[in-house]
Design a protein around this motif. Structure first.
Motif, PDB file in Angstrom:
ATOM      1  N   VAL A   1       0.824  -1.217   0.000  1.00  0.00           N
ATOM      2  CA  VAL A   1       0.000   0.000   0.000  1.00  0.00           C
ATOM      3  C   VAL A   1       0.852   1.257   0.000  1.00  0.00           C
ATOM      4  CG1 VAL A   1      -1.788   1.278   1.259  1.00  0.00           C
ATOM      5  CG2 VAL A   1      -1.886  -1.218   1.123  1.00  0.00           C
ATOM      6  N   GLY A   2       2.054   1.165   0.621  1.00  0.00           N
ATOM      7  CA  GLY A   2       2.913   2.343   0.732  1.00  0.00           C
ATOM      8  C   GLY A   2       2.680   3.134   1.996  1.00  0.00           C
ATOM      9  N   VAL A   3       2.336   2.437   3.091  1.00  0.00           N
ATOM     10  CA  VAL A   3       2.160   3.087   4.390  1.00  0.00           C
ATOM     11  C   VAL A   3       3.010   2.339   5.418  1.00  0.00           C
ATOM     12  CG1 VAL A   3      -0.174   3.888   3.852  1.00  0.00           C
ATOM     13  CG2 VAL A   3       0.140   1.643   4.932  1.00  0.00           C
ATOM     14  N   SER A   4       2.971   2.804   6.637  1.00  0.00           N
ATOM     15  CA  SER A   4       3.755   2.142   7.682  1.00  0.00           C
ATOM     16  C   SER A   4       3.002   0.932   8.233  1.00  0.00           C
ATOM     17  CB  SER A   4       4.041   3.121   8.827  1.00  0.00           C
ATOM     18  OG  SER A   4       2.858   3.436   9.519  1.00  0.00           O
ATOM     19  N   LYS A   5       3.774   0.031   8.842  1.00  0.00           N
ATOM     20  CA  LYS A   5       3.174  -1.143   9.475  1.00  0.00           C
ATOM     21  C   LYS A   5       2.233  -0.731  10.603  1.00  0.00           C
ATOM     22  CE  LYS A   5       4.487  -5.350  11.999  1.00  0.00           C
ATOM     23  NZ  LYS A   5       5.623  -6.135  12.522  1.00  0.00           N
ATOM     24  N   TYR A   6       2.551   0.395  11.258  1.00  0.00           N
ATOM     25  CA  TYR A   6       1.728   0.902  12.361  1.00  0.00           C
ATOM     26  C   TYR A   6       0.330   1.269  11.853  1.00  0.00           C
ATOM     27  CZ  TYR A   6       0.140   4.142  15.991  1.00  0.00           C
ATOM     28  OH  TYR A   6      -0.600   4.797  16.953  1.00  0.00           O
ATOM     29  N   VAL A   7       0.266   1.925  10.686  1.00  0.00           N
ATOM     30  CA  VAL A   7      -1.028   2.316  10.113  1.00  0.00           C
ATOM     31  C   VAL A   7      -1.836   1.072   9.732  1.00  0.00           C
ATOM     32  CG1 VAL A   7      -2.150   3.488   8.172  1.00  0.00           C
ATOM     33  CG2 VAL A   7      -0.185   4.542   9.297  1.00  0.00           C
ATOM     34  N   VAL A   8      -1.165   0.062   9.203  1.00  0.00           N
ATOM     35  CA  VAL A   8      -1.846  -1.185   8.854  1.00  0.00           C
ATOM     36  C   VAL A   8      -2.399  -1.854  10.099  1.00  0.00           C
ATOM     37  CG1 VAL A   8      -1.535  -3.514   7.910  1.00  0.00           C
ATOM     38  CG2 VAL A   8      -0.463  -1.550   6.781  1.00  0.00           C
ATOM     39  N   SER A   9      -1.596  -1.875  11.154  1.00  0.00           N
ATOM     40  CA  SER A   9      -2.029  -2.491  12.408  1.00  0.00           C
ATOM     41  C   SER A   9      -3.266  -1.800  12.976  1.00  0.00           C
ATOM     42  CB  SER A   9      -0.887  -2.447  13.428  1.00  0.00           C
ATOM     43  OG  SER A   9      -1.315  -2.963  14.672  1.00  0.00           O
ATOM     44  N   LYS A  10      -3.255  -0.466  12.962  1.00  0.00           N
ATOM     45  CA  LYS A  10      -4.412   0.277  13.465  1.00  0.00           C
ATOM     46  C   LYS A  10      -5.660  -0.029  12.652  1.00  0.00           C
ATOM     47  CE  LYS A  10      -4.082   4.496  14.866  1.00  0.00           C
ATOM     48  NZ  LYS A  10      -3.826   5.951  14.978  1.00  0.00           N
TER      49      LYS A  10
ATOM     50  N   VAL B   1      -6.995   6.649  11.269  1.00  0.00           N
ATOM     51  CA  VAL B   1      -6.632   6.354   9.881  1.00  0.00           C
ATOM     52  C   VAL B   1      -7.739   6.913   8.983  1.00  0.00           C
ATOM     53  CG1 VAL B   1      -6.068   4.563   8.194  1.00  0.00           C
ATOM     54  CG2 VAL B   1      -5.436   4.253  10.600  1.00  0.00           C
ATOM     55  N   SER B   2      -7.352   7.642   7.953  1.00  0.00           N
ATOM     56  CA  SER B   2      -8.358   8.224   7.054  1.00  0.00           C
ATOM     57  C   SER B   2      -9.167   7.120   6.383  1.00  0.00           C
ATOM     58  CB  SER B   2      -7.696   9.104   5.992  1.00  0.00           C
ATOM     59  OG  SER B   2      -7.004   8.309   5.047  1.00  0.00           O
ATOM     60  N   GLU B   3     -10.400   7.451   6.008  1.00  0.00           N
ATOM     61  CA  GLU B   3     -11.286   6.454   5.418  1.00  0.00           C
ATOM     62  C   GLU B   3     -10.722   5.915   4.103  1.00  0.00           C
ATOM     63  OE1 GLU B   3     -14.488   3.880   4.962  1.00  0.00           O
ATOM     64  OE2 GLU B   3     -13.727   4.969   6.705  1.00  0.00           O
TER      65      GLU B   3
ATOM     66  N   LYS C   1      -8.284   1.215   1.359  1.00  0.00           N
ATOM     67  CA  LYS C   1      -7.218   0.684   0.520  1.00  0.00           C
ATOM     68  C   LYS C   1      -6.492  -0.461   1.218  1.00  0.00           C
ATOM     69  CE  LYS C   1      -3.437   2.289  -2.443  1.00  0.00           C
ATOM     70  NZ  LYS C   1      -2.630   3.467  -2.863  1.00  0.00           N
ATOM     71  N   ILE C   2      -6.246  -0.293   2.511  1.00  0.00           N
ATOM     72  CA  ILE C   2      -5.565  -1.331   3.278  1.00  0.00           C
ATOM     73  C   ILE C   2      -6.431  -2.583   3.383  1.00  0.00           C
ATOM     74  CG2 ILE C   2      -4.767  -1.951   5.600  1.00  0.00           C
ATOM     75  CD1 ILE C   2      -3.790   0.976   5.850  1.00  0.00           C
TER      76      ILE C   2
END
Length: 348
Positions: free
Chosen positions: A15-24, A32-34, A39-40
């Motif tokens: 996706v091109g984001v951090s693992k932290y954002v995916v975890s959240k 996290v924005s809608e 996308k995740i």
């Protein structure tokens, strides 16, 4: 070979984001924005992510049964289904025959109908729209909550797949060829506001001229905008006179938005004492059957009309089984048919 484990880091890298954002996101936390969240979640599903380990693959919806189902086909008016309507009649025939081959049914309505009351048909699979459809109609169709495929129209306000001929690429290749023959004084003929296709063809023409360093300045106008109606000949004649038809500044090639315009252009040139292609080259777009016996034979871009109709049905069936995938714009490439209506520019 063992299957690679789908981890949060793999999703993050995709996706091109951090693992932290995916975890959240996967743990349904706030912050996290809608758009990013969707996308995740979509990516995780397609990669087969599971907290318990890798799954067997993307979980797709259950097989959608098309046999004995129905497809709603929306036309601007009922004339579009007549084979005498040379362009859209062939497109509609492609839709109709392919639906029949899949042992499904078809319901035909027009966008002129009052769609405030839904078409109440059991086993409705999806919707295909043909040609330009207004926004109000598209919004009404979206309330069916069914997959929608639009032909020759981009639905910007609803989620739908769209299918076009490669209008831009076709005219760009045509114009490249004319420039290669030596033409520098070219004019695009057609109302670019008439349809999305006409506008894309103008963009392809303009791109070709820009690549060849042929200027598009106001003093060297490269487009002749005329209404696409029964008064076309009269409007063309008026523009001819303004362009000084027998002067050295008169275009050496007309790149027309479609075959109808091109054929009318050839007739009008002859009425003004100019021959195609001896004096002026003319090209079209569509490859209409009705034009193939006329002289000179028209150089044009072949539009695979029945193929477009069949492709719309196939896409609708695929979309019914894959509702989560993003909408797509599909381009069908048409070959250029080189015929008698073009030649190298005549020295003036």
């Amino acid at each position: 070979m063992s299957q690679r484990k789908v981890t949060m880091q793999v999703i993050a890298d995709t996706v091109g984001v951090s693992k932290y954002v995916v975890s959240k996101t996967l743990n349904n936390k706030l912050g996290v924005s809608e758009a990013t969240r969707q996308k995740i979640l979509f990516t995780a599903k397609q990669l087969g992510y599971s907290k318990d380990g890798p799954s067997e693959g993307p979980s797709l919806p259950l097989e959608t049964e098309i046999e004995n189902g129905y497809i709603l086909v929306v036309l601007p008016n009922y004339e579009y289904q007549s084979i005498s309507y040379t362009y859209w009649g062939a497109v509609f025939q492609g839709i109709s025959l392919h639906i029949q081959s899949k042992k499904a049914g078809m319901i035909v309505i027009t966008s002129e109908m009052d769609l405030s009351k839904k078409v109440d048909v059991p086993n409705l699979i999806g919707i295909i729209t043909v040609g330009t459809v207004d926004e109000q109609t598209l919004l009404a169709l979206s309330t069916y909550n069914l997959p929608i495929v639009t032909l020759d129209h981009e639905a910007r306000i609803i989620r739908a797949d769209s299918i076009f001929m490669d209008n831009l690429g076709g005219i760009e290749r045509m114009t490249d060829h004319l420039i290669g023959l030596g033409h520098k004084q070219l004019l695009f003929v057609g109302n670019i506001h008439y349809s999305q296709s006409f506008y894309e063809r103008w963009i392809g023409f303009r791109n070709s001229l820009e690549k060849a360093d042929i200027p598009l300045t106001q003093g060297n106008q490269k487009i002749l905008t005329i209404p696409y109606d029964d008064n076309m000949e009269a409007n063309l004649q008026q523009h001819f006179e303004e362009l000084r038809i027998h002067s050295t500044d008169f275009p050496t090639a007309f790149v027309c938005a479609n075959d109808h315009i091109a054929r009318r252009m050839i007739v009008l040139l002859e009425q003004n004492g100019l021959a195609c292609p001896t004096d002026i080259s003319v090209t079209g777009f569509d490859s209409l059957e009705e034009d193939k016996h006329l002289s000179p034979a028209l150089t044009t871009v072949q539009v695979l009309k029945q193929v477009m109709g069949r492709r719309a049905v196939d896409r609708l069936v695929w979309r019914a089984k894959n509702r989560d995938y993003p909408s797509e714009k599909i381009l069908i490439v048409g070959d250029i048919t080189f015929n008698e209506s073009i030649d190298a520019p005549k020295k003036r």
